[in-house]
Design a protein around this motif. Structure first.
Motif, PDB file in Angstrom:
ATOM      1  N   UNK A  95      25.827  51.539  40.290  1.00  0.00           N
ATOM      2  CA  UNK A  95      25.132  50.491  39.305  1.00  0.00           C
ATOM      3  C   UNK A  95      25.330  49.060  39.432  1.00  0.00           C
ATOM      4  N   UNK A  96      26.341  48.728  40.356  1.00  0.00           N
ATOM      5  CA  UNK A  96      26.602  47.419  40.474  1.00  0.00           C
ATOM      6  C   UNK A  96      25.822  46.799  41.694  1.00  0.00           C
ATOM      7  N   UNK A  97      24.860  45.761  41.060  1.00  0.00           N
ATOM      8  CA  UNK A  97      23.954  45.259  42.023  1.00  0.00           C
ATOM      9  C   UNK A  97      24.675  44.612  43.340  1.00  0.00           C
ATOM     10  N   UNK A  98      25.726  43.845  43.241  1.00  0.00           N
ATOM     11  CA  UNK A  98      26.100  43.462  44.451  1.00  0.00           C
ATOM     12  C   UNK A  98      26.739  44.404  45.502  1.00  0.00           C
ATOM     13  N   UNK A  99      27.139  45.614  44.976  1.00  0.00           N
ATOM     14  CA  UNK A  99      27.680  46.608  45.952  1.00  0.00           C
ATOM     15  C   UNK A  99      26.179  47.423  46.393  1.00  0.00           C
TER      16      UNK A  99
END
Length: 200
Positions: A95-99
C-alpha cells in the motif's frame, strides 16, 4: 520450465554473492545497501544474462520470480520497505506508494535490460516464459485483503504493458473459498472468506 527467483542486487560488505536461483544472498549480520551502478551492471552481465543465455542454449524456458513474499534476511518485500523506512513492514509493501515505486523501478529496469550476450531486452526474450510477482505474496492475517488484491491488479497492468508477450503470475498458493466450504479449515490460519470477500 525452470523457475528462478530474482532479488534486487544487494551489497554485503565487500562481497557480492550470486546463487543458483539468481538471487543475491547475504549474511544475516551485514548491513544491506543497494549496489552501486557498476556492481548492478555486473549482476546482470555476470549472472542474469548468463542464466538466460544458458537456459536458452539448453532449450529451457524460464519463469522469473521478482521477489520473495516473506521477510527473509536476503531481501524480499521486507527489504524494499526497509530501504524506504526501517519502521515499515511487509504489509506496507502493498500500500505504500514510495515502496511500490521502488519495486516498480526495479521491475522496469529488469524488463528493459538488454542482455550483454544476446542484445535482446528481457521483456522480449523468448527464453523467459513469464514473470511471477513474488514467491507467496501474503498480507499477514488477511488472506484476501483489498490491499493485496489492489497491488496484484496494479502490478498485472504494469507487467502486461511492459512485457505483453510473456506470462504473468501472482505467486499465490491458492486458497479455498466460499464455493468449497468443506475445505475452508485447510486454509492457512483457517482463514474463512466472507461472502463479500474477493479471493485473489
Amino acid at each position: 520450465m525452470v523457475c528462478c527467483g530474482l532479488q534486487p542486487p544487494i551489497y554485503c560488505g565487500a562481497q557480492h554473492h550470486l546463487n543458483a536461483s539468481a538471487a543475491c544472498s547475504a549474511v544475516h549480520t551485514c548491513a544491506l545497501k543497494r549496489l552501486a551502478a557498476a556492481a548492478a551492471a555486473s549482476f546482470f552481465s555476470d549472472g542474469l544474462d548468463w542464466l538466460v543465455e544458458s537456459a536458452g542454449a539448453r532449450g529451457l524456458r524460464l519463469l522469473l520470480v521478482l521477489t520473495n513474499g516473506g521477510s527473509s534476511a536476503g531481501g524480499g518485500m521486507q527489504q524494499y520497505t526497509h530501504w524506504v523506512d526501517p519502521a515499515l513492514t511487509v504489509v506496507d509493501f502493498y500500500g505504500n506508494d514510495t515502496v511500490k515505486s521502488v519495486f516498480l523501478d526495479y521491475v522496469a529496469g529488469l524488463l528493459s535490460h538488454k542482455s550483454s550476450l544476446s542484445g535482446i531486452p528481457l521483456c522480449e526474450d523468448p527464453v523467459i516464459a513469464g514473470w511471477q510477482l513474488a514467491h507467496q505474496p501474503r498480507h499477514p492475517g488477511h488472506v484476501a485483503s483489498d490491499a493485496l488484491v489492489a497491488w496484484i491488479r496494479q502490478m498485472g497492468i504494469f507487467m502486461k504493458e511492459h512485457a505483453p508477450h510473456q506470462l504473468f503470475l501472482t505467486g499465490l498458493e491458492g486458497y479455498f473459498g466460499p464455493h468449497s466450504p468443506h475445505h475452508l479449515q485447510h486454509n492457512p490460519q483457517a482463514q474463512v472468506f466472507g461472502s463479500a470477500s474477493v479471493t485473489p
